[in-house]
Every structure is written in C-alpha cells, then in structure tokens.
Design an enzyme around this catalytic site. Structure first.
Site, short mmCIF file in Angstrom:
data_model
loop_
_atom_site.label_atom_id
_atom_site.label_comp_id
_atom_site.label_asym_id
_atom_site.label_seq_id
_atom_site.Cartn_x
_atom_site.Cartn_y
_atom_site.Cartn_z
N GLU A 54 22.15 71.56 58.07
CA GLU A 54 23.50 72.39 57.96
C GLU A 54 22.90 73.87 58.47
O GLU A 54 23.73 74.56 59.10
CB GLU A 54 23.64 72.50 56.39
N CYS A 85 21.59 75.72 51.28
CA CYS A 85 22.46 75.43 52.32
C CYS A 85 23.87 75.69 51.71
O CYS A 85 24.68 76.41 52.56
CB CYS A 85 22.48 73.95 52.87
#
Length: 148
Positions: A54, A85
């Site tokens: 991510e 994330c």
C-alpha cells in the site's frame, strides 16, 4: 474487457511471494479509472519495514499525479491494511479502500486499531472488505505454510 484492479493487486501479491516477500499487492486507481500505480510488498528487498504494498503504491500514485493527496482515487489491496497503512490511506485522502482478506491479528481497519474509527482520524475513506477474499487468503496461507 474492463480493468479489474483486484486481479492486478493479486498479480502483484503473487509476484511478491515469488520474491520471498509476504504476498500482498496493491493498486491505486485514479478518479477517471486509470491505473496510477501498482506494487507488491518489498520489505525484505528494500530492507525497509515500511515498504508495504500500500505504501509503495500510494507514494507512486502521488508522484504520478504530482500531489501529496489522492483525492478521488481508490486503493485496492489484497489484505486488510495494517495501522501504518490505514494512517497513510487517511493522509493521502483516498476515496475508497477495497481489500481482500481480513487480518484479525495485524489489521488496522476492521480489526485492531480501527484507525478510521478513531476521533483523531481526519479523513475516513469508504471501506469495502472481503473482495476476492478466499483467493487473497489462500495466497497468504500457502506462503506461510511453505515457510513452517
């Protein structure tokens, strides 16, 4: 045939596994539906604990757009984002976060820290979990089974 962002994220996860990385892949799609970035985990390769799929995809998409914010963009990732994330997803102002497998131990969206539910969270994306969940979970299960 229209682009399937989760299929691309799963390709990235398989490529990560082939490199010996935890098989997680991520894709960022722009407001107009174009693929802005794709990445798989590179924590081992880059010797960087923050090199989650991510994070890499979000950074690449921001670079591609020339903006620190990805307003109107969607993130597709094969595993529920961890707290780090999830925090980045909020900071990048992602419109929608779509993930595959749930992560009861390390997740930060539906489990654990539940970053988007915290009062300190300034931007809450729409969240859709469980997309191609069994396929994403099988990649992870097979990867860790082979290592035990």
């Amino acid at each position: 045939m229209p682009m399937d962002p989760m299929a691309i994220a799963l390709e990235e996860a398989r490529a990560a596994a082939a490199r010996g990385e935890v098989p997680v892949g991520a894709v960022v799609v722009g407001p107009d539906g174009t693929l802005l970035a794709r990445a798989g985990n590179r924590t081992e390769q880059d010797t960087d604990a923050s090199a989650h799929a991510e994070m890499l995809a979000l950074r690449a998409a921001a670079h591609a757009l020339g903006s620190p914010r990805l307003v109107g963009c969607d993130l597709y990732v094969t595993l529920e984002p961890c707290p780090m994330c999830a925090g980045a997803i909020s900071l990048f102002r992602i419109r929608r976060a779509v993930f595959g497998a749930y992560d009861e131990k390390g997740g930060g969206v539906e489990h654990g820290a539940r970053v988007f539910a915290a009062p300190s969270c300034l931007h809450r994306p729409e969240v859709i979990g469980g997309v191609r969940e069994s396929e994403a979970a099988a990649l992870l299960r097979d990867f860790f089974r082979a290592r035990r």
